[in-house]
Every structure is written in C-alpha cells, then in structure tokens.
Scaffold this active site. Structure first.
Site, PDB file in Angstrom:
ATOM      1  N   GLY A 171       0.818  -1.204   0.000  1.00 42.80           N
ATOM      2  CA  GLY A 171       0.000   0.000   0.000  1.00 42.80           C
ATOM      3  C   GLY A 171       0.851   1.252   0.000  1.00 42.80           C
ATOM      4  O   GLY A 171       1.935   1.271   0.584  1.00 42.80           O
ATOM      5  N   SER A 172       0.383   2.279  -0.677  1.00 42.40           N
ATOM      6  CA  SER A 172       1.043   3.586  -0.711  1.00 42.40           C
ATOM      7  C   SER A 172       2.454   3.430  -1.297  1.00 42.40           C
ATOM      8  O   SER A 172       2.587   2.968  -2.419  1.00 42.40           O
ATOM      9  CB  SER A 172       1.037   4.173   0.700  1.00 42.40           C
ATOM     10  N   SER A 173       3.512   3.747  -0.541  1.00 38.47           N
ATOM     11  CA  SER A 173       4.857   3.531  -1.087  1.00 38.47           C
ATOM     12  C   SER A 173       5.048   2.062  -1.462  1.00 38.47           C
ATOM     13  O   SER A 173       5.698   1.733  -2.464  1.00 38.47           O
ATOM     14  CB  SER A 173       5.921   3.961  -0.068  1.00 38.47           C
ATOM     15  N   GLY A 201       2.659   0.196  -2.510  1.00 31.08           N
ATOM     16  CA  GLY A 201       1.894   0.031  -3.744  1.00 31.08           C
ATOM     17  C   GLY A 201       2.706   0.479  -4.950  1.00 31.08           C
ATOM     18  O   GLY A 201       2.687  -0.150  -6.012  1.00 31.08           O
TER      19      GLY A 201
END
Ligand SMILES: *[C@@H]1O[C@H](CO)[C@@H](O)[C@H](O)[C@H]1NC(C)=O
Length: 254
Positions: free
Chosen positions: A133-135, A137
């Site tokens: 997720g996020s970084s 992701g």
C-alpha cells in the site's frame, strides 16, 4: 467454566508462538533493506505472500498493524509471509537502479529476498503473490515491471504507475510532487514503454494485476489509479475501456 477458559488461554498462546524473524539474504547494491519472514506454526499451504509496507513504516510495524490482513491470513490459512523492511523513509522507486531489472536498489533487494525465500522455505515458485500500500503500492508496480517472472499476481492499493516517481537527478527514494499530486499524465503506450524499458526484451508471462485506490486520497492523487490502469492495459494489450463498472465498491464504512 474457569477450567475451559484457562485451556482456551493455553491454546491461544501456543497458537501465537510464531514470530516475525529477520533473515539474512544476498543484498543488493544501493539498498540497505532488510528481510523479515513469518512462518506460522502450522504451514499447510505452500504459497508465499510478500507484503510491502508504506512510508514511515517497517516490516515490524506493518506486521503488527491489525488493519493489514496478511499476518492473520498467514495464521489462519497456514502460508508463509515475507515482509521487506526499508532503511529509508519511503521505498526507492525513483532511482534508475531501482527502476531497472537487477539494477540494484530496493527493487533488486526485494527480488533477491523472494528468490532466497523460495529456496529456503520450499515455497511453490508458481504461487508467489505480492501486495503493498502507498509507497508499498508504488513498489508493487515497480516489482511487477522488473520481476514479472517471479510474481503470479499483484494486488496493490494507493500506488502510482511504475516509473511515475522517476527522479530527474537520479536520486534514490525521492518524493515526486508532480506524480503524487496527479500531474504525471502519459498515453497508455508511453506508460507501457516505461514498464517494458525496466526489463527490455522480456516476453514471458506477467503477473495478473489488481489495482485499488481511494477516490478521496489526499496524499496520492487518485489520478494515479487511471494512469496505472492505462499502463497495465497497454502492457497486456487490453482495451482501456472497462468491461463493467460498479459504483461505491467496496461500499463506504464509518
Ligand atoms: C517526477 O516524475 C515525473 C514523471 O512522473 C518526471 O518527469 C519528473 O522529472 C520528476 N520530477 C523530479 C523533480 O524528479
């Protein structure tokens, strides 16, 4: 009654004896990422799930986060999970090294971790799955591009297209405001070329991709959802138009 609950307590502590453990692996130049593995008490399945943390997090923090389901999944279903841990605030998805197959940097480090885990834990190499997720992701998209031969399927949330955080100075682990703000637009062909350039001449199978992004994300613009879909549909040679659209899915909760 008391006897029953004491017994239940005994079983509960026995069931949670397994711990997240650091494992040495063949590291990569330009990366100080560390490898952490969770082997549940009862391994009954042989896939490997790789869970890549977000910025300002770590393998331990992500593993302990009750909202991240892979620790419970590991215990409940009996499969091994791999938790890479970054030595920088966010993963390096900006340097040329990390945006290149075996180029060094964090993507090569995680690729090495997965290869090491496959050898060490008798994992089925046809059942290696990736999520983040996020970084994490962003890194999932980069790993799908640089190590398409390793992963069978990728499910990522709140990322950006592979290569969207590329740094003009080549700096590692650099934040990119243009991309995070949703101003990095390119054609599907251009985004596809970015993926193909990360592992030139590769024409083998690629992981199935599942992309998620919240529409009110204020850190990473959800424009990146649309750009990521352009990127992978081009790589797979699929039309950009959706086959089906479902509004408000999953339905908002409190
Ligand atoms: C940010 O990323 C874009 C591509 O998404 C790139 O063109 C630009 O040079 C990057 N900015 C910096 C400051 O590196």
């Amino acid at each position: 009654m008391l006897f029953t609950s004491v017994l239940a307590g005994l079983f509960a502590s026995a069931a949670s004896a397994a711990q997240l453990q650091q494992v040495q692996y063949p590291s990569a130049p330009q990366s100080r990422a560390t490898m952490w593995v969770y082997v549940p008490d009862n391994v009954v399945e042989n896939p490997l799930v790789v869970a890549v943390h977000s910025c300002q997090s770590s393998a331990q923090a992500y593993f302990q986060n009750a909202k991240i389901p892979w620790h419970q999944g590991s215990d409940g279903k009996g499969y091994i999970t791999l938790w890479p841990s970054s030595s920088t605030e966010c993963w390096d998805v900006s340097s040329r090294q990390s945006l290149t197959r075996d180029g060094g940097g964090d993507s090569t480090a995680i690729g090495n971790m997965v290869k090491h885990a496959i050898e060490t834990y008798k994992v089925d190499p046809e059942r290696v799955f990736l999520t983040g997720g996020s970084s994490g992701g962003m890194m999932s998209n980069v790993l799908a591009a640089t190590y398409p031969d390793i992963f069978k399927a990728v499910s990522l949330y709140s990322g950006v297209p592979a290569g969207c955080f590329v740094s003009s100075s080549g700096a590692a682990a650099q934040w990119n405001n243009t991309c995070s703000g949703g101003q990095s637009h390119a054609s599907a062909e251009q985004w596809g070329d970015v993926v193909r350039a990360m592992y030139p001449d590769y024409d083998g199978p690629r992981p199935r991709m599942q992309i998620w992004h919240g529409s009110v994300d204020s850190t990473l613009s959800s424009n990146n959802y649309a750009e990521t879909i352009k990127q992978w549909t081009n790589v797979f040679g699929l039309p950009e138009e959706p086959v089906e659209e479902i509004q408000n899915f999953p339905s908002p909760t409190t």
